[in-house]
Design a protein around this motif. Sequence first.
Motif, PDB file in Angstrom:
ATOM      1  N   ALA A 144       9.293  12.310   5.190  1.00 53.61           N
ATOM      2  CA  ALA A 144       9.929  13.621   5.177  1.00 53.61           C
ATOM      3  C   ALA A 144      10.556  13.961   6.526  1.00 53.61           C
ATOM      4  N   CYS A 145      10.135  13.256   7.587  1.00 52.68           N
ATOM      5  CA  CYS A 145      10.650  13.550   8.933  1.00 52.68           C
ATOM      6  C   CYS A 145      11.976  12.857   9.212  1.00 52.68           C
ATOM      7  N   VAL A 146      12.132  11.645   8.690  1.00 55.32           N
ATOM      8  CA  VAL A 146      13.267  10.824   9.103  1.00 55.32           C
ATOM      9  C   VAL A 146      14.548  11.263   8.412  1.00 55.32           C
ATOM     10  N   TYR A 194       3.823  16.190  15.402  1.00 52.24           N
ATOM     11  CA  TYR A 194       3.417  17.474  14.827  1.00 52.24           C
ATOM     12  C   TYR A 194       2.861  17.294  13.410  1.00 52.24           C
ATOM     13  N   VAL A 195       3.626  16.561  12.548  1.00 48.74           N
ATOM     14  CA  VAL A 195       3.200  16.451  11.151  1.00 48.74           C
ATOM     15  C   VAL A 195       1.918  15.631  11.023  1.00 48.74           C
ATOM     16  N   LEU A 218       0.827  -1.209   0.000  1.00 50.86           N
ATOM     17  CA  LEU A 218       0.000   0.000   0.000  1.00 50.86           C
ATOM     18  C   LEU A 218       0.858   1.254   0.000  1.00 50.86           C
ATOM     19  N   THR A 219       1.856   1.324   0.894  1.00 47.71           N
ATOM     20  CA  THR A 219       2.650   2.546   1.061  1.00 47.71           C
ATOM     21  C   THR A 219       4.004   2.471   0.378  1.00 47.71           C
ATOM     22  N   GLU A 276       4.038   9.428   3.503  1.00 48.70           N
ATOM     23  CA  GLU A 276       4.802  10.497   2.867  1.00 48.70           C
ATOM     24  C   GLU A 276       5.287  11.509   3.904  1.00 48.70           C
ATOM     25  N   ARG A 277       4.410  11.863   4.856  1.00 50.01           N
ATOM     26  CA  ARG A 277       4.823  12.843   5.875  1.00 50.01           C
ATOM     27  C   ARG A 277       5.915  12.272   6.772  1.00 50.01           C
TER      28      ARG A 277
END
Length: 609
Positions: A506-508, A544-545, A449-450, A502-503
């Motif tokens: 972007a954090c890691v 937060y995200v 899926l991801t 996706e979010r």
Amino acid sequence: MRLRNWIAVLVSVLLLAGAGVAGILVNRSTVQAVEKVHRTDTTALGDNNAELTGQLQYYSTVELGKIGALLAAGTAVSVEQAKAALAAAAKKTNTFQYGLLITDPGHNVLMASGDSPLPATEDAGWQPMWAQLDTAAATDSAVDDYGFSNVMQVAGSDPAKPASYVAAVAVPFTRAGVPAGYLIGLNHVSSTSLQGYMRELKSDYHRTTIVDATGRIGAASLDEVLGTTVNPEILRNRTGASAFVEYLEGEEKMIAVVIDIDHSGWYYIRTQTKASFDGVVYNRSQTLNLTLLAMLVIGVVGITLLGYRTQITRRRADERFQALFQHAPDLVSVLDAGGRIIFSSPSTTSVLGFKAGSLAGHSVFDVVHHEDQPQMREKLGALLADPAGVLRLQCRVRTADGQFRWFDFTASNQMANPSLNGVVINARDISENRAFQERLEHEAQHDPLTGLPNRRRMHDKLNSTLRADAVAVLFVDLNGFKPVNDRHGHEIGDELLRQVAERLSACVRTEDVLSRVGGDEFVILMPGTVAPDDAIAMAGRVRYVLELPFRIDGHEIGIGASVGVHLAPAATDPDEALRAADHAMYEIKHSSRIPAGVTIQVGRHRAAD
């Protein structure tokens, strides 16, 4: 004058006889060499397909084991709840589309995921599966703790329809660590991923099949033969794990290559007519021999006719072999001891794009990828040291347009053969097969899926990292995801999971590993992290995200996240580290004093007993 003529005729006959015998010997030697390479290449292709089939079957046991683990870990307390959980599991799997069963240790069916008719209990096709499971239980083996059935007909179905046949896979089923019976997965043989791959092997010259131990076809390049049985002579006369079997199909001479498939006790079989297998080589060889014998008789007529016939024969011989190699799908080359190309077949033009004969005199390493050259030089040296040696290797070869494609090489040392005096190489383009295998490996380690690494890939990375370094493990569970599914449907839920992925991506950091390990659960691994502040900062960014609104199909959706953090020192057991992070997350999620998804706890937790 007559004497001189007779002497000329006699000399011509002797020369022609010598040339004829030499031609027959050369022809025979070349045919034998090509046949040897052809059989070796056919067996190698069969080994690749049999291995791929075995991997697909083994992956099905792994998937079934995961389903069993999820069912065993469930909270179902009644038969209705257990059957509902089984039905839900069946809907999520693409492998066992026909359904799932649970039996007791005595092989009696306790429940099924649906109402579809099943093969009769007395069907002999069940026996190999139970026999495999009993053998594994008797030897206390955890490696091969699974069983495969033969192809079976669904009770009450039309035997002439391919959709009437199913095959079963079974693994032991335990609850609370106690054996409770077996979990069985059923699939339509006509709609499996294996059958999809078999369709790609369809050819006008041969038929490819995967059969069970009784010879019944479970996958084939032609759909209409599914459920039928192959000629009994094929399996009856086979010898060894891979063998060629010749037999009669009516009045037609046939040949089949039969190769054992690991794990299941099934077989890979490729059949074709003997004439098409032998191809032009034998037909042209016989014609050439007869022509040479006829020329011996014609030689007595005179030296002029003899010379004329000799030239015609040589030209025809060249045309025959050119025609043979021009239309062959493989590349055939002859190398000298230094690796220079003495001969390359005309198929070089259609396969690689080079002009016919343009590679002659060049080193074979000029077209081999530089990373593969050391391996090829080493193996070529070993082959030259063995007068009867045969080797196989895979490497990348450059085409005329500068691209590289994967080829499977089969090389035979014919340096001692005076008619060849070189190394005969048969090369087949396997780029598509290799890409297919790489795709299978990727799918086995990633969430469909991801696209994120799955639990298996994450666990391997955690295990390898903890051997020498500390790792911060963040266990992320989404808050409010189930109401989204209930209110907006699973399509919105799936899109939400993709946007969450996706979010989080972007954090890691570059060196971090982000994976999806469950329905709405994600794990982040931070190698080399020993300071709690770094892990707390990452957890804060994650929270937060994920608290920011998501816009999906015109809806604004808000969720949160509970984040459990565990700082695992080097040499920690990876399962213990995951349990500790999971436990830390649940302490936050279910605490009545702390709002879920707001407070981050960091510590060296232990999972509850």
